[in-house]
Structures are given as structure tokens and as C-alpha cells.
Scaffold this motif. Structure first.
Motif, PDB file in Angstrom:
ATOM      1  N   UNK A  18      31.757   8.443 -17.581  1.00 11.75           N
ATOM      2  CA  UNK A  18      32.967   8.487 -16.747  1.00 11.75           C
ATOM      3  C   UNK A  18      34.191   8.640 -17.644  1.00 11.75           C
ATOM      4  N   UNK A  19      34.903   9.742 -17.440  1.00  8.26           N
ATOM      5  CA  UNK A  19      36.052  10.064 -18.288  1.00  8.26           C
ATOM      6  C   UNK A  19      37.316  10.072 -17.435  1.00  8.26           C
ATOM      7  N   UNK A  20      38.275   9.250 -17.832  1.00 10.80           N
ATOM      8  CA  UNK A  20      39.538   9.181 -17.092  1.00 10.80           C
ATOM      9  C   UNK A  20      40.592   9.983 -17.853  1.00 10.80           C
ATOM     10  N   UNK A  21      41.263  10.886 -17.169  1.00 10.37           N
ATOM     11  CA  UNK A  21      42.307  11.679 -17.813  1.00 10.37           C
ATOM     12  C   UNK A  21      43.646  11.063 -17.422  1.00 10.37           C
ATOM     13  N   UNK A  22      44.326  10.516 -18.408  1.00  7.75           N
ATOM     14  CA  UNK A  22      45.511   9.741 -18.046  1.00  7.75           C
ATOM     15  C   UNK A  22      46.571   9.705 -19.134  1.00  7.75           C
ATOM     16  N   UNK A  23      47.793   9.644 -18.687  1.00  6.68           N
ATOM     17  CA  UNK A  23      48.965   9.316 -19.490  1.00  6.68           C
ATOM     18  C   UNK A  23      50.048   9.080 -18.452  1.00  6.68           C
ATOM     19  N   UNK A  24      50.927   8.123 -18.684  1.00  7.11           N
ATOM     20  CA  UNK A  24      51.859   7.814 -17.594  1.00  7.11           C
ATOM     21  C   UNK A  24      53.018   8.797 -17.500  1.00  7.11           C
ATOM     22  N   UNK A  25      53.050   9.791 -18.373  1.00  2.00           N
ATOM     23  CA  UNK A  25      54.090  10.828 -18.273  1.00  2.00           C
ATOM     24  C   UNK A  25      53.658  11.907 -17.278  1.00  2.00           C
ATOM     25  N   UNK A  26      54.629  12.465 -16.584  1.00  4.18           N
ATOM     26  CA  UNK A  26      54.329  13.521 -15.621  1.00  4.18           C
ATOM     27  C   UNK A  26      54.267  14.896 -16.288  1.00  4.18           C
ATOM     28  N   UNK A  27      53.488  15.771 -15.691  1.00  2.24           N
ATOM     29  CA  UNK A  27      53.486  17.176 -16.087  1.00  2.24           C
ATOM     30  C   UNK A  27      52.990  17.483 -17.485  1.00  2.24           C
ATOM     31  N   UNK A  28      52.050  16.685 -17.989  1.00  2.49           N
ATOM     32  CA  UNK A  28      51.548  16.927 -19.347  1.00  2.49           C
ATOM     33  C   UNK A  28      50.232  17.721 -19.373  1.00  2.49           C
TER      34      UNK A  28
END
Ligand code: ATP
Ligand code: MG
Length: 268
Positions: A18-28
């Protein structure tokens, strides 16, 4: 000797990964990466499920056939709904999707008083139905609320897309949250990979960005970078991943290379 579940012979296979793609910045480039990496993995013969865990529903717009009537969505997974009832075939062969609808946004408020509220998604993914998949890829919104914490809690690893210096602003707070998820909910969560997106190698400023990102994340930074490519921007509005929309494009080549690099990390 009989080996327990999740073993093939004497080798432990943790399936699905299970791979989560995340960063709290928008539009990256989170969603673009979720969509095209998932499609790339499916084209490589893997059985893949994308979970659209973002009320903006951008991955759903890209991958769910327009004619699909959504009866259950990611929202249902937060309220004991069964995974199989919210899973639909996508426009890519071998790739299924749990679609998001706008009402996913209210989950944040609705689960605040629930016991175990950080583990709701994890629980929903712990089922026999999920075991048919080699990979589950979770796309997340650009914030740090409960639904992102749920995605981080359910994941084996995190893929962080980085677009320019601006994406690294506040990265320490983001890393603190990951540490806190590790300490409190999911000790196995690791930062698996970091991907430079919309990255033009010809610009000197970008080389500085690469250096800086490597200072923060070291060997987790992928060799593959994703160039700016208009075809990647266009494909979702044609309800396609990049490989069917324009297989010759630089974007398709980059996401194919990304898929191959990650498979070489994951399937040693
Ligand atoms: P959000 O935080 O809002 O969910 P995101 O991190 O998911 O955003 P994307 O939606 O993937 O980011 O990308 C932001 C915008 O940039 C979109 O319009 C997308 O089509 C475009 N885009 C993403 N990657 C590329 C690329 N390599 N080249 C050109 N355009 C791109
Ligand atoms: Mg997105």
C-alpha cells in the motif's frame, strides 16, 4: 513445513503493498503521479487498485469511466462499508478504482468523535478482497486532516512528489506528522520514495532543487524525474491515463521509467 499467510515458499510477500502519495502542498503532482504510476503498474501486468482519498476527485475524473454510476465511494470505507462494494473497473485494464465524491470532505468532521478514527481506512483495507491486488495506491488531498492521517496509517510507504523549492516549505512539520503517525498508529510507515515533478533538468535553478531535496531525503530520491509536459495536463479531461492518450509523449516515457524504477526497488 507450512508457512503462514503472506508467504510464498520461504519468502514473505506482503501483498498488497500500500503506497500513499502525499505532501500537504497543493499542485505538486500527487494525482498525476497516482493516476499514471497506477496505470504503468497495471500495464506491467500488476493488479492495482487506486483509492481516491481526495474530495476534489481528480483521480476519479481521470480514471473512472464516465458512464459509471457510483453507488459507494471512498467515503463508505470510513463507515464500515465493504471495499468490494466501492470498487469499480477503471478505464485502464487491470486497474480498479475506489472513486471519491465531494461528500468525502465532511468525513473530517463526522469522524472526530469516533474511537480509532485514524485507523478506519486501514481497517477497510484489511480484507480478503484486497488480497487480490499487488498494489494499492492512495491519492490524498493537500492538507493534513483526518483523511490524510488515515491514508498514512493504512500505508506501507509514502511517495512524496516535490515540485520546486516551494514544496519543501514546511517540510519539517510534515515529517513531524509522519513521525507521529509512526509512533502512534503505524510503526511500519516509511518514506519510500521522493519524486521530482514538473522538473526541467536544463534549468540551473532545478539542479539546486535536486541538491536540496537530496540533502533532506538522501537515497530515497528517485533517479527518474517527471518533466513538464502538456500532454500530462490534458489526459485527465479525456478520461485517460497518459499511456493511451499519448504513448510517445515525454510524460508517458517518464512515467514508464518511474514505474520500472519503483518496480526494481519493490520487487527485488
Ligand atoms: P492537489 O494538491 O490540488 O491535489 P496535486 O498535487 O494532486 O494537486 P496534480 O493535480 O497532479 O497535483 O497537478 C497539478 C496541475 O499540474 C494539474 O493541472 C496537472 O494536470 C498539472 N501537471 C501535473 N504534472 C504535470 C507535468 N509533469 N507537466 C505538466 N503539467 C502537470
Ligand atoms: Mg490531487
Amino acid at each position: 513445513m507450512r508457512y503462514p499467510e503472506n508467504w510464498i515458499g520461504s519468502v514473505r510477500v506482503s501483498k498488497p503493498k500500500i503506497v500513499c502519495i502525499s505532501l500537504w502542498k497543493g499542485g505538486v503532482g500527487k494525482t498525476t503521479t497516482a493516476v499514471n504510476l497506477s496505470a504503468g503498474l497495471a500495464m506491467a501486468g500488476k493488479k492495482v487498485l487506486v483509492i481516491d482519498d481526495d474530495p476534489q476527485a481528480n483521480a476519479t475524473i481521470a480514471l473512472l469511466p464516465k458512464s459509471t454510476e457510483i453507488l459507494n465511494s471512498t467515503r463508505s470505507l470510513y463507515f464500515q462499508g465493504a471495499l468490494q462494494n466501492a470498487t469499480y473497473p477503471s478505464v485502464v485494464l487491470g486497474l480498479d478504482i475506489v472513486p471519491a465524491t465531494m461528500d468525502l470532505a465532511t468525513v473530517e468532521l463526522e469522524i472526530t468523535s469516533k474511537i480509532g478514527r485514524e485507523r478506519l481506512l486501514k481497517k477497510a483495507l484489511k480484507c480478503d478482497f484486497a488480497k487480490q491486488y499487488d498494489y494499492i495506491i492512495i491519492d490524498t488531498p493537500p492538507l493534513l486532516g483526518s483523511i490524510v492521517i488515515n491514508a498514512l496509517s493504512a500505508a506501507d510507504e509514502l511517495l512524496i512528489p516535490v515540485k520546486g523549492f516551494y514544496s519543501l516549505e514546511g517540510i519539517n512539520q510534515f515529517l513531524d506528522v509522519i513521525e507521529s503517525v509512526r509512533e502512534n498508529v503505524n510503526p511500519n510507515l516509511k518514506i519510500g520514495s521522493v519524486l521530482l515533478t514538473m522538473y526541467d533538468d536544463h534549468l540551473l535553478i532545478n539542479r539546486d532543487i535536486k541538491k536540496k531535496v537530496k540533502e533532506v531525503f538522501g537515497e530515497r530520491v528517485l533517479n527518474t524525474t517527471i518533466p513538464p509536459n502538456i500532454r500530462l495536463d490534458e489526459a485527465p479531461s479525456y478520461n485517460q491515463a497518459i499511456f493511451s492518450y499519448d504513448s510517445e509523449s515525454k510524460g508517458a516515457q517518464a512515467y514508464k521509467q518511474l514505474t520500472e524504477e519503483l518496480l526494481s526497488w519493490w520487487e527485488v
